[in-house]
Design an enzyme around this catalytic site. Structure first.
Site, PDB file in Angstrom:
ATOM      1  N   TYR B 149      25.585 -25.257  61.432  1.00 12.33           N
ATOM      2  CA  TYR B 149      25.456 -25.567  62.850  1.00 12.33           C
ATOM      3  C   TYR B 149      25.968 -26.986  63.062  1.00 12.33           C
ATOM      4  CZ  TYR B 149      23.343 -26.309  67.433  1.00 12.33           C
ATOM      5  OH  TYR B 149      23.138 -26.581  68.761  1.00 12.33           O
ATOM      6  N   GLN B 151      26.708 -29.841  65.147  1.00 11.97           N
ATOM      7  CA  GLN B 151      26.494 -30.552  66.409  1.00 11.97           C
ATOM      8  C   GLN B 151      26.759 -32.048  66.267  1.00 11.97           C
ATOM      9  OE1 GLN B 151      23.264 -29.447  69.158  1.00 11.97           O
ATOM     10  NE2 GLN B 151      22.507 -31.537  68.955  1.00 11.97           N
ATOM     11  N   SER B 158      21.944 -38.712  68.623  1.00 10.15           N
ATOM     12  CA  SER B 158      20.913 -38.472  69.633  1.00 10.15           C
ATOM     13  C   SER B 158      21.513 -38.035  70.971  1.00 10.15           C
ATOM     14  CB  SER B 158      20.104 -39.746  69.851  1.00 10.15           C
ATOM     15  OG  SER B 158      19.491 -40.145  68.644  1.00 10.15           O
ATOM     16  N   ARG B 321      -6.500 -42.843  36.033  1.00 12.44           N
ATOM     17  CA  ARG B 321      -6.151 -44.207  35.651  1.00 12.44           C
ATOM     18  C   ARG B 321      -7.377 -45.107  35.708  1.00 12.44           C
ATOM     19  NH1 ARG B 321      -2.555 -48.778  38.775  1.00 12.44           N
ATOM     20  NH2 ARG B 321      -2.343 -50.129  36.969  1.00 12.44           N
ATOM     21  N   THR B 455      14.193 -38.522  61.838  1.00  9.20           N
ATOM     22  CA  THR B 455      15.365 -38.670  62.701  1.00  9.20           C
ATOM     23  C   THR B 455      15.775 -37.364  63.364  1.00  9.20           C
ATOM     24  OG1 THR B 455      16.114 -40.314  61.103  1.00  9.20           O
ATOM     25  CG2 THR B 455      17.688 -39.662  62.785  1.00  9.20           C
ATOM     26  N   GLU B 457      15.603 -33.287  64.800  1.00  6.67           N
ATOM     27  CA  GLU B 457      14.795 -32.608  65.828  1.00  6.67           C
ATOM     28  C   GLU B 457      14.251 -33.624  66.821  1.00  6.67           C
ATOM     29  OE1 GLU B 457      15.056 -29.559  65.946  1.00  6.67           O
ATOM     30  OE2 GLU B 457      15.517 -28.947  63.894  1.00  6.67           O
ATOM     31  N   ASP B 459      15.030 -37.962  67.365  1.00 11.06           N
ATOM     32  CA  ASP B 459      14.672 -39.219  66.706  1.00 11.06           C
ATOM     33  C   ASP B 459      13.295 -39.656  67.198  1.00 11.06           C
ATOM     34  OD1 ASP B 459      15.577 -41.988  65.431  1.00 11.06           O
ATOM     35  OD2 ASP B 459      14.687 -42.402  67.385  1.00 11.06           O
TER      36      ASP B 459
END
Lengths: 699, 699
Positions: B149, B151, B158, B321, B455, B457, B459
């Protein structure tokens, strides 16, 4: 490597070019970049760096164009070749330690000789006797012995007293037996040990006649000088890949009862008398604190520069990158807005830009203080209570010298400065948007390589306990009326004198008040913690979070104070144009007010500042400073004077040709594009074609 | 690979073994891990995952033991082989989409088919007509067409409306010409494009008769189906290495006037009528918002699980630890303290543990709301004002459905949840001390692979503007007396009714008050921002920082509210033992109070909470919760049910055999130990020996 077709070569980025945008940025500001850079670094050093850069760039082995594409083995192979050549050049050009360091900084990646050239040589030099210098140091300086400093173990890092490797004194044949009784005793993380070293300084628990005298340093040969294979009963190797630092061969090391002669225990400070079989106590252990303080002050100074690399890259890219129109822009200005114009970007980057200068001035201040104190200290040092271990700083008499104060301050600043730099780099990377994630940004690998600094030379969280212990002790001395004479006791005394009256600092209107507010908060938190510990008898463990806050507050005060003092030192600022000093002063205020606002809660609850003042700081003062500093941002990062070769970043290029550079690296340097997939799931073939050249042949 | 010598094999870690320590941890708590896990995931899914895990573990191609050692080309080669086998297994076992996803989660690294299997298929399915399904989708589902895809471009991420790739309608021959007019028009970051895809859905600006109709999707073949070489006038390749995600072939793509037929424009929503050469408007564009909302809700749910991996690893390791004695421990307890007992470690890890559950319940809540709303929405949607682009959420009528509210909430939560997970993972890595830096911690690579989520889906910073725009609009509707019927307007109305009286929430004593304090803060910040925008006429740009704060506050309120609601839903909690509900309730309070304390400044200045309450929250309530939750920490991470194979972490092993595993990987799996350096600078030889086996032959 494939070359772009002609029609691709003819394409240009759309809109105003990156080069034009950066030219406009530089034209908008009158900041005298050259003068500011010379003020910070001196003209001599800037010229020296240029000279060294030319030498390195002329050597094919230092070519960086494949760095981001190599896997670990190829990277370490290249780093080994570079380390060798760097040493040859050092001999050839008779480089000083500083010049060697400048070359290393320009190369900007560790080599497998890193710990040999630093900790191994330093330890032999500082902790060896003249006899041991002859035996070990001379060969080490000639790179016949290649060594490392083996302290940390698989099971113990911070707690050095818990180390498990043993060195048992054999009175019969006057030897030590080095042994690893447990798997967790394996030395681990030791730089230059994994593949490069043939010797190690091993920190091991000294046992004489069944009694443990604590960790001491022993020189142990671990690999054959000819075959470079491990010696018998020694298991040594590289620990494997890490988040960063992958050009270094951090190693592991196990011993099965390996005997070494008496002379191999480094004996300048403490030793075993072979005739009496008795332990001889260290003569001057507090020198160690001097060195640690110096190393930490250096980390503070470096942190500014480490962060400045990220800020340089992000600032230049955010001036070139344009995205969206300003929502309120008039129709007559239809173009997209430079990302750097958005306040949400400014609030992330500009306080970090201010922090780079703040850390620079603070580091400088610390190193000056350290040097002044060295003279005093050499003539008058405290004696440790327990000679089987190094003394804590609180065992040194603060009345006779500033060492304890300097030591605590260096701990607090090391913790805050390295955290600020590491986390700031990640902020810079994200401020570059999606492209920040590409290796070509140059920030990701730099961040990953820097990260260990938050853990080594004292884990940042652990250090805060030392700071708080010192502050509590100082507060007790103030309450007892017997304070030492230093800045810490001064601010504590002022707080005690005024705390019932209260403070009302004008942080917006007065710089002195701004610094005083930071001092007040430290003092408030110190006496709060003291009350919890001494009156409420709270456990140490329950106060660790308060101690961490307290140490952070102390470090922030020190930074604000150092930055303020530097700008109010007339001899220093006389070297700068008044406009430059005014601009630096704005950076000081941005750093201080932005920090105050982020830590607002402690400023309220200590009653140092009113809610009204903090709201004003946030909504008015900080926003106004962003606006005023904005036109000078590109020039302010230019003053850090990073050559493009050092940054190795598409996004941070001085000329702004960001997109051309990214495209070139992706399509013409990327070895993956010499491969053609067979993408169909049912096909057993993975690559239809694989035209990669063997990278090794190019080294 | 080298094998350890016998004397090394005989060594064990010192002190209580990791296995004993974790057994003790599990014995200390009565939490019913199995029941809690079934409550969260259902028994069926847990069993299904076990079944799939067995299938994957039996396949040599999925062996993970060399993952951390491979360079990028070897990693992507392995990922290609794994992607192929995964697809074969999917066909063989007739796996559903969910089962395929479960297998992918267990493998835990992207394959070059990742974007084909998600975005390419989804876009064809959702935006294609039946004719196009026949032409493209059927072949894509059979993996004959492998796609992506496309884009994002080199110059635009953005700002989708700013894309530069063009698709010009040719009325003469009824085709589109796809072209990249600038270098910045190059598609960039496109997953599965670099090496795998032979097709792409290309988002390009549609031009008809010189007029721009905005970005639309076009199916374009880019590589030959046989040779897999790029087609003429197409320049395509992999963009190179990244901070993470290096098993994915993110690619670039340039077109030089490539013609495609009319049928290649995906035409379910909008299309070009070939007979009239006219643009036909989208019929139901708001469906896009539904999908985005769903994707973002999924990210919220996943963020809990993503973070839980890091918390699982760090918690188990911090229980194994041991470092230093407790300073106040009696002499009768001389051993070193588990790191997890230190409050400074607890304050870093336990609020994150609480956040994993908080995000889980919030994600679940969001998805339920989304599904409920889907029904309503399908019968009643708003109409866009401008059919050449998708509508903003504010153009949908909030009175008729909850979509706008859900959309805004999903934006706010996506931003906060993914930031929390990413930054939380880094906190977990550092809480592991030095060993957190080793690749064997398993956190570093997981963090690096997850980072793009902050970032993509939307920002995270950009999204906060959408949230604030919605909140301002809601506030205006409340002031105008015409509010929509949803939770946002409810809290705004309550604030307006009470703001002159003021609030005095008892956040320590009352859970309802605690939630109400978060709601109050959101409302306060909303009306503050509204005043700045509408009354003071401040520019949009000058308010971006306030908007970001506002969106964060809104997301935190939603998380606190969702967590609270889930624990007060009797049908849900009836499935759990009362002790489990009590423990979850403590996690709720820890999340809420720790958040409140970190954001104290906004709670003060909004007058939601007094200074006294916040001081109590910090010094008493939070510390007490840490103490109460501490004994259950290991069991609480166990309930997330990550198999060791999935975690691939030495530090996070269920059985606690941390040191054995690290040593095994370093000394027996690390290919660098098949190499012997020639370490002398004057020698031109780099490796005296190189016994590495060719990894490729093992695939």
């Amino acid at each position: 490597m494939p070359s772009n077709p002609e029609w691709v070569k003819a394409l240009k980025p759309s809109g105003p070019q990156g080069s034009e945008l950066l030219q406009q940025e530089r034209a908008k500001s009158n900041l005298n970049v050259g003068q500011l850079a010379e003020f910070m670094f001196t003209k001599e050093i800037l010229e020296r760096n240029q000279r060294i850069l030319k030498i390195l760039q002329a050597e094919p082995v230092f070519d960086k164009s494949q760095n981001y594409f190599r896997g670990r083995t190829s990277r370490i192979e290249a780093a080994l070749a570079r380390g060798k050549r760097l040493q040859q050049l050092t001999v050839e050009h008779k480089w000083t330690q500083d010049e060697f360091q400048a070359a290393s900084d320009l190369i900007s990646e560790p080599t497998p000789y890193g710990l040999h050239a630093s900790m191994f040589l330093v330890t032999l030099r500082e902790q060896g006797t003249p006899e041991q210098h002859k035996l070990f140091l001379e060969k080490a300086e000639a790179y016949q012995y290649i060594g490392c400093y083996a302290q940390t173990e698989l099971g113990h890092g911070s707690n050095v007293r818990g180390l498990e490797t043993t060195a048992v004194w054999n009175s019969d044949d006057k030897t030590f037996t080095i042994n690893s009784p447990y798997l967790t005793a394996s030395k681990w993380w030791i730089g230059s040990l994994g593949k490069a070293a043939n010797h190690a300084v091993v920190m091991a628990q000294l046992y004489i006649n069944g009694k443990n005298y604590g960790p001491h340093p022993f020189v142990v040969q671990i690999r054959d000088l000819k075959t470079h294979e491990p010696l018998p009963n020694i298991h040594v190797g590289d620990i494997g890949p890490k988040f960063g630092y992958n050009t270094m061969d951090n190693g592991f090391l196990l011993f099965k009862n390996v005997k070494i002669p008496h002379v191999n225990m480094l004996a300048r400070f403490s030793r075993v008398d072979p005739s009496t079989n008795k332990y001889v106590r260290p003569s001057n252990p507090s020198l160690v604190y001097g060195t640690l303080t110096y190393v930490r002050s250096t980390i503070v100074l470096q942190a500014g520069s480490v962060l400045a690399r990220g800020v340089t890259i992000a600032t230049r890219y955010c001036a070139v990158r344009r995205q969206f129109q300003d929502r309120d822009a008039p129709a007559s200005e239809p173009g997209e807005n430079q990302v750097l114009n958005y306040t949400m970007v400014q609030i992330r980057l500009l306080p970090l830009l201010a922090a780079t200068y703040a850390l620079y001035f603070t580091g400088k201040g610390m190193i000056t203080l350290y040097q002044e104190n060295q003279k005093r200290m050499n003539s008058n040092v405290g004696k440790p209570a327990d000679s089987t271990r190094a003394p804590g700083p609180e065992e040194l008499n603060p009345g006779t010298d500033l060492l304890a104060d300097l030591h605590a301050t260096s701990c607090a600043l090391k913790a805050l400065a390295s955290t600020t730099a590491a986390e700031g780099l990640e902020v810079c990377r994200r401020a570059c948007g999606g492209h920040g994630y590409s290796s070509y940004s140059g920030i990701g690998s730099w961040y990953a390589d820097y990260l260990p600094t938050v853990t080594w030379e004292g884990d940042n969280y652990m250090l805060t306990q030392q700071v708080s212990r010192y502050l509590l002790k100082s507060a007790r001395s103030v309450l007892a009326g017997k304070p030492a004479d230093n800045d810490t006791t001064r601010i504590l005394k002022e707080f005690v004198a005024r705390r019932d009256i209260g403070a009302a600092f004008d942080v917006i209107g007065s710089d002195t008040d701004l610094v005083a507010a930071f001092a007040w908060r430290v003092s408030f938190l110190t006496f709060e913690a003291l009350r919890h510990r001494d009156e409420d008898k709270q456990s140490w463990n329950s106060l660790l979070v308060d101690f961490w806050r307290l140490s952070t507050a102390h470090a922030q005060y020190m930074i604000v104070k150092n930055f303020h003092d530097a700008l109010n030192d007339p001899t220093a600022t006389a070297q700068l144009e008044p406009d430059t000093v005014t601009l630096l002063h704005k950076l000081f205020r941005l750093y201080a007010l932005h920090t105050l606002e982020r830590e607002a809660s402690e400023f309220y609850s200590s009653a140092a500042v009113t809610v009204r003042q903090i709201t004003l700081a946030r909504t008015k003062a900080v926003m106004k400073l962003l606006e005023e500093i904005r036109p000078h941002t590109v020039r302010l990062v230019d003053a850090w004077k990073f050559p493009d070769w050092q940054l190795d970043s598409s996004l941070g290029r001085y000329d702004g040709e960001v997109y051309e550079d990214m495209f070139h690296r992706a399509s013409e340097l990327n070895p993956l594009n010499s491969i053609v997939f067979d993408p169909y799931p049912e096909s057993k073939v993975l690559f239809k074609k694989d035209d990669r050249v063997d990278l090794r042949s190019k080294l």
